[in-house]
Design a protein around this motif. Sequence first.
Motif, mmCIF file in Angstrom:
data_model
loop_
_atom_site.group_PDB
_atom_site.id
_atom_site.type_symbol
_atom_site.label_atom_id
_atom_site.label_comp_id
_atom_site.label_asym_id
_atom_site.label_seq_id
_atom_site.Cartn_x
_atom_site.Cartn_y
_atom_site.Cartn_z
ATOM 1 N N LEU A 181 6.834 -8.398 -7.430
ATOM 2 C CA LEU A 181 7.297 -8.356 -6.045
ATOM 3 C C LEU A 181 6.170 -8.525 -5.040
ATOM 4 C CD1 LEU A 181 9.791 -5.354 -6.360
ATOM 5 C CD2 LEU A 181 10.363 -7.789 -6.272
ATOM 6 N N PHE A 182 4.924 -8.201 -5.456
ATOM 7 C CA PHE A 182 3.802 -8.211 -4.523
ATOM 8 C C PHE A 182 2.592 -8.900 -5.140
ATOM 9 C CE2 PHE A 182 6.344 -4.407 -3.630
ATOM 10 C CZ PHE A 182 6.696 -4.674 -2.307
ATOM 11 N N THR A 183 1.761 -9.486 -4.272
ATOM 12 C CA THR A 183 0.538 -10.107 -4.773
ATOM 13 C C THR A 183 -0.411 -9.046 -5.321
ATOM 14 O OG1 THR A 183 -0.388 -10.039 -2.532
ATOM 15 C CG2 THR A 183 0.694 -12.077 -3.213
ATOM 16 N N GLU A 184 -0.502 -7.911 -4.617
ATOM 17 C CA GLU A 184 -1.318 -6.791 -5.073
ATOM 18 C C GLU A 184 -0.672 -5.496 -4.594
ATOM 19 O OE1 GLU A 184 -5.939 -7.970 -5.338
ATOM 20 O OE2 GLU A 184 -5.108 -8.091 -3.316
ATOM 21 N N ILE A 185 -0.937 -4.410 -5.316
ATOM 22 C CA ILE A 185 -0.450 -3.087 -4.946
ATOM 23 C C ILE A 185 -1.644 -2.138 -4.970
ATOM 24 C CG2 ILE A 185 1.126 -1.200 -5.509
ATOM 25 C CD1 ILE A 185 2.826 -3.282 -7.065
ATOM 26 N N PHE A 186 -1.838 -1.409 -3.884
ATOM 27 C CA PHE A 186 -2.952 -0.466 -3.774
ATOM 28 C C PHE A 186 -2.391 0.957 -3.741
ATOM 29 C CE2 PHE A 186 -4.493 -4.447 -2.182
ATOM 30 C CZ PHE A 186 -5.816 -4.519 -2.598
ATOM 31 N N ILE A 187 -2.886 1.807 -4.629
ATOM 32 C CA ILE A 187 -2.394 3.176 -4.733
ATOM 33 C C ILE A 187 -3.567 4.154 -4.863
ATOM 34 C CG2 ILE A 187 -0.231 2.468 -5.828
ATOM 35 C CD1 ILE A 187 -1.435 3.491 -8.501
ATOM 36 N N PHE A 224 0.856 -1.177 0.000
ATOM 37 C CA PHE A 224 0.000 0.000 0.000
ATOM 38 C C PHE A 224 0.900 1.238 0.000
ATOM 39 C CE2 PHE A 224 -2.040 -3.499 2.097
ATOM 40 C CZ PHE A 224 -3.363 -3.470 1.691
ATOM 41 N N CYS A 225 0.742 2.111 -0.978
ATOM 42 C CA CYS A 225 1.463 3.381 -0.974
ATOM 43 C C CYS A 225 0.618 4.405 -1.722
ATOM 44 C CB CYS A 225 2.851 3.249 -1.574
ATOM 45 S SG CYS A 225 2.904 2.892 -3.328
ATOM 46 N N HIS A 226 1.016 5.656 -1.624
ATOM 47 C CA HIS A 226 0.198 6.696 -2.243
ATOM 48 C C HIS A 226 0.318 6.681 -3.761
ATOM 49 C CE1 HIS A 226 -2.012 10.348 -2.786
ATOM 50 N NE2 HIS A 226 -0.994 10.915 -3.411
#
Length: 247
Positions: free
Chosen positions: A177-183, A127-129
């Motif tokens: 690198l990640f299963t999911e990324i939330f932005i 999770f990042c902006h």
Amino acid sequence: MGRTLVFGDIHGGLKALKQVMQRAKVSAEDHLIFLGDYVDGWSESAGVIDYLITLSRKQRTTLIRGNHDDLVQQWLEGRALSPKWLQHGGQSTIDSYNAKSSKEIDKHIAFYKTFKDYYIDKENRMFCHAGFQNLNGPEHEWHSTAFYWDRTLWEMVCAMREDLDPEDLFYPKRLKLFTEIFIGHTPVTRINRTEPVNKANVWNLDTGAAFKGTLTVMDVDTKEFWQSDPVMQLYATESGRNEQSYK
């Protein structure tokens, strides 16, 4: 066990935040992840921070730093800023802080300093902006500003072929690198969408609350989501940010 709920960009829309909290039936057992940009836009930026301070004392919250949050922190600390900040929602934030005492402002500065550049949960979801640039992962990033200013991650997934296999030689290494990324950061209204958008394994939760869109909260496991009314309707006498000068 509570839910893990992720919130898109708020931009001073306290009314929208309270409304979507009610619509999602947020409980004390839920883990709330906020993707940043709490300020700059509608008239209640300082009120949003007050609300989040109180909320973080009651239940588990993870607060991510957005680019606008960083700009406001710099202003509160007395550092020089570009006039462009005022054109992109900064004046409404200044106005919202006019009634704050120096003691209250110091409390807010301390709170801004607790924001995270990014968060990775036990399911290897990031999770990042805005995004990150280093192909070896966010822990290798040279400059922390990438986490709240970078747009290349979102631009990349929007430009990818939808049928590109993760095993393909040209599949972006960052995504593996990640299963999911939330932005958040880049409103999906820019591509004429009004709901959270999924590209590859990236989810964009910024549904344009700063402009004519809504504020969105999503259950990261089920992908069920809830939205506020269009924020401009909740602040009918205000103009919010100037979408024509959006950057």
